[in-house]
Motif scaffolding. Structure first.
Motif, PDB file in Angstrom:
ATOM      1  N   ALA B 182     -12.001 -14.485   5.904  1.00 44.45           N
ATOM      2  CA  ALA B 182     -12.436 -15.868   6.145  1.00 44.45           C
ATOM      3  C   ALA B 182     -13.073 -16.503   4.910  1.00 44.45           C
ATOM      4  O   ALA B 182     -12.966 -17.704   4.687  1.00 44.45           O
ATOM      5  N   ASP B 183     -13.728 -15.663   4.064  1.00 45.47           N
ATOM      6  CA  ASP B 183     -14.372 -16.201   2.856  1.00 45.47           C
ATOM      7  C   ASP B 183     -13.359 -16.512   1.757  1.00 45.47           C
ATOM      8  O   ASP B 183     -13.743 -16.878   0.651  1.00 45.47           O
ATOM      9  N   GLY B 184     -12.068 -16.333   2.047  1.00 46.47           N
ATOM     10  CA  GLY B 184     -11.034 -16.670   1.070  1.00 46.47           C
ATOM     11  C   GLY B 184     -10.743 -15.566   0.079  1.00 46.47           C
ATOM     12  O   GLY B 184      -9.896 -15.710  -0.798  1.00 46.47           O
ATOM     13  N   VAL B 185     -11.466 -14.416   0.188  1.00 49.11           N
ATOM     14  CA  VAL B 185     -11.240 -13.320  -0.751  1.00 49.11           C
ATOM     15  C   VAL B 185      -9.950 -12.581  -0.369  1.00 49.11           C
ATOM     16  O   VAL B 185      -9.742 -12.232   0.798  1.00 49.11           O
ATOM     17  N   SER B 186      -9.111 -12.378  -1.377  1.00 51.30           N
ATOM     18  CA  SER B 186      -7.851 -11.684  -1.121  1.00 51.30           C
ATOM     19  C   SER B 186      -7.865 -10.342  -1.830  1.00 51.30           C
ATOM     20  O   SER B 186      -8.186 -10.261  -3.003  1.00 51.30           O
ATOM     21  N   GLU B 187      -7.565  -9.293  -1.088  1.00 49.93           N
ATOM     22  CA  GLU B 187      -7.462  -7.974  -1.722  1.00 49.93           C
ATOM     23  C   GLU B 187      -6.266  -7.250  -1.146  1.00 49.93           C
ATOM     24  O   GLU B 187      -5.901  -7.473   0.006  1.00 49.93           O
ATOM     25  N   THR B 188      -5.709  -6.352  -1.951  1.00 53.07           N
ATOM     26  CA  THR B 188      -4.521  -5.648  -1.482  1.00 53.07           C
ATOM     27  C   THR B 188      -4.914  -4.557  -0.491  1.00 53.07           C
ATOM     28  O   THR B 188      -5.904  -3.858  -0.706  1.00 53.07           O
ATOM     29  N   VAL B 189      -4.133  -4.416   0.566  1.00 53.29           N
ATOM     30  CA  VAL B 189      -4.316  -3.283   1.469  1.00 53.29           C
ATOM     31  C   VAL B 189      -2.989  -2.532   1.542  1.00 53.29           C
ATOM     32  O   VAL B 189      -1.934  -3.083   1.251  1.00 53.29           O
ATOM     33  N   ARG B 190      -3.087  -1.262   1.913  1.00 54.11           N
ATOM     34  CA  ARG B 190      -1.866  -0.460   2.047  1.00 54.11           C
ATOM     35  C   ARG B 190      -1.416  -0.575   3.507  1.00 54.11           C
ATOM     36  O   ARG B 190      -1.819   0.207   4.344  1.00 54.11           O
ATOM     37  N   SER B 191      -0.618  -1.578   3.766  1.00 55.92           N
ATOM     38  CA  SER B 191      -0.259  -1.815   5.161  1.00 55.92           C
ATOM     39  C   SER B 191       1.020  -1.084   5.533  1.00 55.92           C
ATOM     40  O   SER B 191       1.806  -0.705   4.666  1.00 55.92           O
ATOM     41  N   ALA B 192       1.189  -0.889   6.824  1.00 56.04           N
ATOM     42  CA  ALA B 192       2.416  -0.260   7.321  1.00 56.04           C
ATOM     43  C   ALA B 192       2.859  -1.031   8.552  1.00 56.04           C
ATOM     44  O   ALA B 192       2.058  -1.304   9.442  1.00 56.04           O
ATOM     45  N   GLU B 193       4.134  -1.391   8.536  1.00 49.15           N
ATOM     46  CA  GLU B 193       4.726  -1.920   9.765  1.00 49.15           C
ATOM     47  C   GLU B 193       5.208  -0.710  10.520  1.00 49.15           C
ATOM     48  O   GLU B 193       6.033   0.058  10.005  1.00 49.15           O
ATOM     49  N   VAL B 194       4.694  -0.513  11.707  1.00 44.28           N
ATOM     50  CA  VAL B 194       5.005   0.742  12.382  1.00 44.28           C
ATOM     51  C   VAL B 194       5.091   0.513  13.892  1.00 44.28           C
ATOM     52  O   VAL B 194       4.349  -0.304  14.448  1.00 44.28           O
ATOM     53  N   THR B 195       5.999   1.249  14.529  1.00 39.84           N
ATOM     54  CA  THR B 195       6.133   1.119  15.979  1.00 39.84           C
ATOM     55  C   THR B 195       4.913   1.750  16.651  1.00 39.84           C
ATOM     56  O   THR B 195       4.312   2.690  16.117  1.00 39.84           O
ATOM     57  N   ALA B 196       4.575   1.225  17.822  1.00 41.87           N
ATOM     58  CA  ALA B 196       3.372   1.696  18.518  1.00 41.87           C
ATOM     59  C   ALA B 196       3.476   3.178  18.884  1.00 41.87           C
ATOM     60  O   ALA B 196       2.461   3.835  19.128  1.00 41.87           O
ATOM     61  N   SER B 197       4.711   3.703  18.892  1.00 39.91           N
ATOM     62  CA  SER B 197       4.893   5.103  19.307  1.00 39.91           C
ATOM     63  C   SER B 197       4.099   6.075  18.439  1.00 39.91           C
ATOM     64  O   SER B 197       3.745   7.163  18.876  1.00 39.91           O
TER      65      SER B 197
END
Lengths: 116, 888
Positions: B182-197
């Motif tokens: 919300a404060d506008g700060v952008s940082e990289t995260v190691r995200s994963a698109e993953v099925t709920a299984s």
């Protein structure tokens, strides 16, 4: 001067202890040595300490079982009791001993005597 | 049979309940004595007299206890414990030998254990997360695509409904994304698109909120995300109220629905999870994004069982029998490596363990040499014991037990060193990649490693104790008894020991040269960075990462836009793109007019220079001044025109100072590409980046325009004196495209440091091995000479008495040792030179003589150390008085 005391043959102590416990019922180590001395009319060269290895051996085999109790004079002592498997073993060892003794007896007989 | 077993069991129990049995026995004997005493007193004996008489009647109390102890224990076990005690005592008695042996074996055992643990941790770990042991990965293999094909959503949609042996089937893909709070700060995260299984297969409960659910994947569902504990603590100050809040992830507004604990980092090391945005059944064969497929074996199903079912399914689905596609089921972590070249490499890595075994064998053999020399001093003891009836086996057992104590101490220190080493590897790796290790990484030594360590201990003990013992007891008893009184003794340093000393010296040469080569490479690398004519702390590098589905043209457009935004920022001096920020790619080249090159003389000769592909403003960003011609125009970069710019070294060393502008060069056909590259016209000359005065043609550099957006990852370099350059870069990237991720954001200083650190670690490891090799060689040579001296004391005495010159005496003592060192050096210098010649850094050498100089210096050093180890025994030999020697 040759000693009149009898040296125990190796392996016979186990048999003697089993037999004593089987006839006398539970005994502590001191009673056992006294009993052995009585029946043998004192010539058995049994150092009382040498009884302990035999007792532990027999106990490990499961042939006797030691339980702490009180003597008539109210002293604590460990009483050894022959077990069922001990009785079976006693029969087996006694039979073997008789056969061996018979054989030795035969061999010791005077040849003339036996020949006649 | 049962009686026997019972007896053994009773005795074993007695071994572990010794103090109880002892108390029981003392109590029983005491009661026995008391009963005799009572009887004697009843017969009228006074108490004091009765007590003494009771003891006499009983016989030896201690003797009785001893006999009972024998009856209740295993004699041989007692013997072993005695041997182990003696072993420990011998360790203290010979501190020199103990220290050397423990250091050497620590390195050998610790090295072997660390190596095995590293491979296991990386490639075949046991997963300690719930359900981890049944977690599997599915890999689609298409030989037409050269192995595994990650664009396998089509296959997933076909396999998933048919597989009955694997449950919780799903897929994932990892990508670096910007998380904007919300404060506008952008940082990289190691995200994963993953099925709920995946949350069902690994049921680790969420810290707050909930994990992803199958409903989140439905079309039209509200976009949600689950965040990891580190993001929650780092970005949201561990505020539980974050659940339900909306944040921006990439270009999407998502609602945070849950927080997962740090233990959950699947698929590899992710810390934000979102439902997949793709529908697997929408893709044709070979289309769609790259994914990992995973699942969990049904209870009672083995990997091979699931494999059999999948193979049948794949076969039934493939109409065209000539296309030999297949599906592979592997334990989860193994599946990650399946299909890549790494699989063969993993086998190779395991096979490489033979080297650590060889190292251990050699260390152990050397320690055995020392033990043998010491055993010689105990020859009289061994002889007498043998004569008294101790069997050969008994004496061998004693020496092996002694060695076992030694190796066990070394194993403990080795295991500790291994754990510390693995921790260091993690630190270096985390620093270099700027991201945590995979979730399965675990530095604690596993059971397999510990078992392997124990095996190493046994092998080492058998070598260290067994061989000297067999050698010492092998000689005829009569002969030994005859010699037992004299100083001579019968034990000799035979061929076996000679071979050990020689091979140790050879290995020392190789290790020292290797250490020097790696250390030099490290120095040369850090020097090459020092030579870079720029303030490295002001330069920030990062990878700009796009999603696979973003087309190349759009990627290029975004990168140009990023460049424009950065240029507008006044706090940023300049910014550019480059394929390699240092250590450029190698570039083979040939000239259209071969006569222009002074370096490549004969016609058809090709040259090897440094090459780099650069984006707009590259030369301005890195401060290259223009010497002739012009720089690339932005049009040339956009159209990737066939032009090149070279540096000063290129002009001086390749062209002999000739004017470069207008010349034409190209890449000749290579092993991998049989077509030559297009002709490139040299349009300009710039100054060198490195200010190092010593240069070869291999430092000459040729720059080409970069094909921006060709890859999903592009290296960005930003020059800024502002401390918040990283934040500015992120803000610009976010502005251009919320889906443009930034990875490995760090200053060039840090990048350099992590590179240098790797080399430093490597050279430290090799240095330790080299130091151990040197230590063992020196000790080996020393003990060999001392041994020779002690055996020939009488002879030397006689020779001195007969007037032999000191020179002759010295020769007699040193002759053999020097020969062995000489042969060892000869054998070791060949592979040593080869290793020294390996160009480890490539871009920066110390000159052609480096390997020769390194090898020669190493040999000189070794000779010097060997010489020093001779000093003490030689002085002893020279001081030997003929009368003393003869008398002894």
């Amino acid at each position: 001067m040759p000693s009149e005391r009898i040296e125990l043959l190796q392996g016979t102590l186990d048999l003697i202890v089993l037999r004593a416990l089987s006839t006398m019922g539970p005994l502590h180590a001191y009673a056992l040595t006294t009993r052995l001395a009585q029946v043998s009319d004192h010539p058995l060269a049994l150092n009382q300490g040498t009884l302990y290895p035999a007792l532990i051996r027999l106990e490990h085999q499961g042939w006797i079982k030691g339980v702490w109790g009180r003597t008539e004079s109210n002293r604590e002592a460990k009483f050894y009791k022959i077990t069922t498997s001990g009785r079976t073993e006693l029969t087996r060892q006694a039979e073997r001993w008789r056969r061996l003794a018979g054989l030795v007896d035969k061999l010791l007989l005077d040849p003339q005597e036996s020949g006649s | 049979m049962f009686a026997r077993l019972r007896r053994i069991a009773a005795r074993l129990t007695a071994q572990f309940r010794k103090s109880h049995a002892e108390q029981e026995l003392a109590r029983e004997i005491q009661s026995h004595l008391q009963l005799i005493e009572d009887e004697l007193m009843a017969a009228g004996m006074p108490p004091a007299e009765a007590r003494a008489a009771a003891r006499r009647k009983f016989g030896g109390v201690e003797q009785a206890k001893e006999l009972q102890r024998d009856a209740r224990s295993f004699l041989w076990l007692t013997g072993w414990s005695m041997d182990l005690k003696l072993g420990a005592r011998m360790l203290i008695k010979s501190p020199g030998l103990t220290t050397i042996a423990v250091i050497a074996l620590t390195v050998a055992i610790g090295g072997g254990a660390a190596y095995l643990e590293f491979i296991n941790d990386y490639f075949r770990p046991s997963l300690s997360i719930p359900g981890g042991d049944r977690l599997v990965g599915l890999v689609y293999i298409d030989p037409a695509k050269g192995g595994s094909e990650a664009r396998a959503l089509h296959q997933f949609s076909q396999w998933a409904p048919r597989l009955t042996t694997v449950q919780h089937l799903g897929f994932s893909r990892e990508l670096e994304q910007n998380l904007v709070t919300a404060d506008g700060v952008s940082e990289t995260v190691r995200s994963a698109e993953v099925t709920a299984s995946i949350f069902q297969a690994v049921p680790i409960p969420a810290l707050h909120g909930r994990p992803l659910l199958p409903a989140d994947e439905l079309p039209g569902a509200v976009p949600v995300a689950v965040i990891g504990e580190d993001v929650w603590r780092g970005r949201f100050a561990a505020d539980p109220e974050v659940v339900g809040r909306t944040v921006q992830l990439g270009g999407t507004q998502v609602t945070v629905v849950g927080i997962m604990p740090a233990a959950f980092a699947l698929p590899i090391n992710s810390n934000v999870w979102t439902p997949p945005r793709v529908r697997p059944d929408r893709f044709a064969n070979g289309e769609g994004p790259s994914v990992r497929m995973f699942g969990q074996l049904m209870p009672g199903v083995s990997v091979s069982g699931a494999q059999a079912e999948l193979s049948t399914i794949v076969q039934s689905l493939t109409a065209d029998a000539s296309r030999r596609t297949s599906g592979v089921v592997k334990p989860y972590v193994e599946s990650i490596w399946t299909g890549s070249n790494l699989v063969t490499q993993v086998r190779l890595l395991y096979a490489t363990n033979i080297f650590s075994l060889a190292l251990l064998g050699l260390c152990a053999a050397n320690v055995a040499t020392l033990v043998f020399a010491r055993t010689a001093t105990r020859e009289a003891e061994i002889t007498v014991r043998t004569a008294l009836g101790a069997g050969r086996g008994r004496i061998v057992a004693q020496l092996v037990a002694e060695a076992l104590v030694l190796t066990s101490v070394a194993a403990v220190t080795g295991f500790t060193a291994a754990t510390l080493g693995l921790r260091k590897i993690r630190e270096i790796s985390v620093a270099a990649q700027n991201e945590p290790m995979p979730f399965w990484w675990n530095e604690q030594l596993g059971l397999e490693t510990l078992a392997y360590g124990v095996l190493l201990v046994v092998i080492a003990s058998l070598i260290i104790g067994g061989i000297p013992a067999l050698k010492a007891t092998g000689v005829n008893l009569q002969l030994r008894l005859k010699d037992a009184g004299s100083t001579g003794g019968t034990m000799r340093f035979g061929r076996w020991w000679t071979a050990v000393v020689v091979s140790q010296v050879a290995v020392t040469v190789v290790c020292l040269v290797a250490m020097a080569a790696v250390a030099l490479a490290g120095v040369s690398m850090s020097r090459s960075f020092d030579d870079l004519d720029l303030p490295q702390a002001e330069y920030l590098t990062a990878y700009a990462e796009f999603r696979e589905e973003v087309p190349a043209a759009q990627r290029q457009q975004a990168l140009f836009e990023l460049k424009r935004r950065l240029s507008r920022d006044t706090a940023i001096v300049n910014a550019t793109f480059v394929n390699r920020v240092w250590n450029h790619e190698e570039f083979w080249l040939e000239f259209a007019q071969p006569e222009v090159s002074v370096a490549a003389k004969p016609p058809g000769d090709v040259l090897w220079v440094q090459g780099a592909q650069v984006g707009p403003d590259y030369f301005e960003t890195f401060g290259h001044r223009l010497l002739a011609g012009r720089r690339f125009t932005s049009g040339e970069i956009e159209s990737r025109a066939n032009v090149a710019v070279v540096d000063e070294t290129f002009v001086q060393l390749v062209l002999g100072g000739r004017n470069a502008v207008g010349l034409q060069v190209r890449q000749p056909p290579t092993d991998t590409n049989d077509k030559p590259g297009p002709w490139l016209e040299i349009v300009g000359v710039v100054t060198d980046l490195s200010k190092n005065p010593v240069k070869t043609t291999e430092d000459a550099t040729l720059y080409r325009p970069m094909h921006l957006g060709a890859d999903t990852r592009t290296r960005v370099v930003v020059h800024s004196r502002s401390a918040d350059a990283g934040a500015r870069l992120r803000a610009a990237a976010l502005d251009v495209d919320p889906n443009l991720g930034l990875a490995e954001v760090m200053t060039m200083e840090r990048l350099v440091d992590s590179e240098v650190q790797t080399f430093r670690f490597l050279s430290t490891v090799i240095g330790i091995v080299a130091a151990v090799a040197l230590l063992l060689s020196t000790a080996g040579i020393y003990s060999l000479i001392s041994f020779t001296l002690s055996r020939r004391e009488r002879e030397i005495g006689i020779r001195s008495a007969l007037g032999a010159a000191p020179r002759q005496v010295v020769r007699a003592v040193l002759d053999r040792a020097l020969k062995q060192v000489g042969i060892g050096i000869l054998i070791g210098s060949v592979p040593g030179y080869v290793i020294g010649s390996l160009d480890l850094v490539g871009s920066y050498a110390f000159g052609a003589w480096t390997p020769l100089v390194t090898t020669a210096a190493t040999i000189l050093f070794l000779v010097l150390v060997a010489g020093l180890s001779c000093v003490v025994p030689v002085r002893r030999a020279l001081r030997l008085q003929p009368t003393d020697a003869l008398r002894s």
